[in-house]
Design a protein around this motif. Structure first.
Motif, short mmCIF file in Angstrom:
data_model
loop_
_atom_site.label_atom_id
_atom_site.label_comp_id
_atom_site.label_asym_id
_atom_site.label_seq_id
_atom_site.Cartn_x
_atom_site.Cartn_y
_atom_site.Cartn_z
N SER A 92 -5.76 -5.76 14.30
CA SER A 92 -4.36 -5.45 14.04
C SER A 92 -4.05 -5.43 12.54
N ILE A 93 -4.64 -6.38 11.81
CA ILE A 93 -4.46 -6.41 10.36
C ILE A 93 -5.15 -5.20 9.73
N SER A 94 -6.27 -4.80 10.28
CA SER A 94 -6.99 -3.64 9.77
C SER A 94 -6.13 -2.37 9.89
N LEU A 95 -5.43 -2.22 11.04
CA LEU A 95 -4.56 -1.05 11.22
C LEU A 95 -3.39 -1.08 10.23
N LEU A 96 -2.86 -2.29 10.00
CA LEU A 96 -1.77 -2.43 9.02
C LEU A 96 -2.27 -2.04 7.62
N LEU A 97 -3.46 -2.50 7.27
CA LEU A 97 -4.03 -2.16 5.94
C LEU A 97 -4.29 -0.65 5.82
N ILE A 98 -4.74 -0.01 6.90
CA ILE A 98 -4.97 1.43 6.87
C ILE A 98 -3.63 2.16 6.65
N GLY A 99 -2.57 1.71 7.33
CA GLY A 99 -1.25 2.33 7.16
C GLY A 99 -0.73 2.17 5.73
N ILE A 100 -0.87 0.96 5.19
CA ILE A 100 -0.41 0.73 3.82
C ILE A 100 -1.24 1.56 2.83
N PHE A 159 5.10 10.24 -19.47
CA PHE A 159 3.88 10.84 -18.96
C PHE A 159 2.82 9.77 -18.70
N ALA A 160 2.64 8.85 -19.64
CA ALA A 160 1.63 7.78 -19.48
C ALA A 160 1.99 6.86 -18.31
N VAL A 161 3.25 6.53 -18.14
CA VAL A 161 3.67 5.66 -17.04
C VAL A 161 3.42 6.34 -15.70
N LEU A 162 3.75 7.62 -15.61
CA LEU A 162 3.50 8.35 -14.35
C LEU A 162 2.02 8.40 -14.02
N ILE A 163 1.19 8.65 -15.02
CA ILE A 163 -0.26 8.68 -14.77
C ILE A 163 -0.75 7.29 -14.37
N SER A 164 -0.24 6.25 -15.03
CA SER A 164 -0.66 4.88 -14.69
C SER A 164 -0.28 4.54 -13.25
N PHE A 165 0.92 4.87 -12.84
CA PHE A 165 1.32 4.60 -11.46
C PHE A 165 0.47 5.39 -10.48
N ALA A 166 0.18 6.64 -10.77
CA ALA A 166 -0.64 7.45 -9.87
C ALA A 166 -2.04 6.85 -9.73
N ILE A 167 -2.62 6.44 -10.85
CA ILE A 167 -3.96 5.82 -10.80
C ILE A 167 -3.90 4.50 -10.04
N ALA A 168 -2.83 3.72 -10.27
CA ALA A 168 -2.70 2.44 -9.57
C ALA A 168 -2.61 2.66 -8.06
N PHE A 169 -1.85 3.68 -7.62
CA PHE A 169 -1.76 3.95 -6.19
C PHE A 169 -3.09 4.39 -5.61
N VAL A 170 -3.88 5.14 -6.37
CA VAL A 170 -5.21 5.54 -5.90
C VAL A 170 -6.11 4.30 -5.76
N VAL A 171 -6.05 3.39 -6.73
CA VAL A 171 -6.86 2.15 -6.68
C VAL A 171 -6.41 1.29 -5.49
N ILE A 172 -5.09 1.19 -5.28
CA ILE A 172 -4.58 0.40 -4.15
C ILE A 172 -5.05 1.01 -2.83
N PHE A 173 -4.99 2.35 -2.75
CA PHE A 173 -5.47 3.03 -1.54
C PHE A 173 -6.93 2.67 -1.29
N ALA A 174 -7.77 2.81 -2.33
CA ALA A 174 -9.20 2.55 -2.15
C ALA A 174 -9.45 1.10 -1.74
N ALA A 175 -8.77 0.16 -2.42
CA ALA A 175 -9.00 -1.26 -2.12
C ALA A 175 -8.55 -1.59 -0.70
N LEU A 176 -7.36 -1.14 -0.30
CA LEU A 176 -6.87 -1.45 1.04
C LEU A 176 -7.67 -0.74 2.13
N PHE A 177 -8.11 0.46 1.85
CA PHE A 177 -8.90 1.19 2.85
C PHE A 177 -10.23 0.48 3.10
N PHE A 178 -10.92 0.08 2.03
CA PHE A 178 -12.20 -0.63 2.21
C PHE A 178 -11.98 -2.01 2.83
N ALA A 179 -10.88 -2.66 2.49
CA ALA A 179 -10.57 -3.97 3.09
C ALA A 179 -10.30 -3.80 4.58
#
Length: 180
Positions: free
Chosen positions: A143-151, A113-133
């Motif tokens: 072109s790099i911006s579009l790649l970052l939005i996709g990721i 349960f803790a690992v699943l929550i940690s991964f979910a939170i990590a993906f949310v943080v990655i989304f936020a960081a890549l989206f703002f970048a």
């Protein structure tokens, strides 16, 4: 002695029997006399001997039946007690293996349960960081911006999938606990 005298005296002798038993016995002997008919009444009286003789037989059979039923109940109670004691002994003997195993299972469920929550939170943080970048890179490197939005969107999809998995995992565990 007549049939009526015999039956009357027999009923008095059977007064210690429960009323249902007494009525059944009296009905049996009444029918016995009826089937023999009035012409064989004296033969039946001689055959049956005396009301005391019949009453002692009936009372002995009733007592034997009561004792055997009481023994059966006692044997069943002893068997149940023996099963409970056996279960307790087996539970006691199994506890050195069962308790650590139960603890390991509980810890394993909590860790998953803790690992699943940690991964979910990590993906949310990655989304936020890549989206703002990607927003900052939009004007300098489109072109790099579009790649970052996709990721970042893939990362958001993974986070949503993990949150759904966590929700299903929690509801599954609650259903299993509710059944027990």
């Amino acid at each position: 002695m007549t049939k009526e005298d015999f039956l009357h005296e027999l009923e008095k002798k059977l007064s210690r029997l429960p009323s249902e038993e007494r009525e059944a016995v009296m009905e049996y002997y009444y029918e016995y006399f009826e089937e023999a008919g009035p012409e064989r009444e004296q033969e039946v009286l001689e055959e049956l001997k005396s009301p005391s003789h019949i009453a002692s037989k009936v009372l002995a059979e009733f007592a034997h039946k009561e004792l055997s039923e009481g023994d059966t109940v006692k044997r069943e109670a002893k068997k149940k007690n023996k099963n409970v004691v056996l279960f307790l002994i087996l539970a006691l003997l199994a506890s050195p293996i069962a308790l650590p195993l139960l603890i390991v299972i509980i810890v394993l469920v909590v860790v998953i349960f803790a690992v699943l929550i940690s991964f979910a939170i990590a993906f949310v943080v990655i989304f936020a960081a890549l989206f703002f970048a990607s927003i900052f890179a939009l004007f300098t490197f489109p072109s790099i911006s579009l790649l970052l939005i996709g990721i970042s969107l893939v990362s958001l999809g993974c986070a949503i999938g993990l949150f759904i998995l966590i929700k299903n995992f929690i509801s599954f565990m609650l259903r299993k606990l509710a059944k027990k």
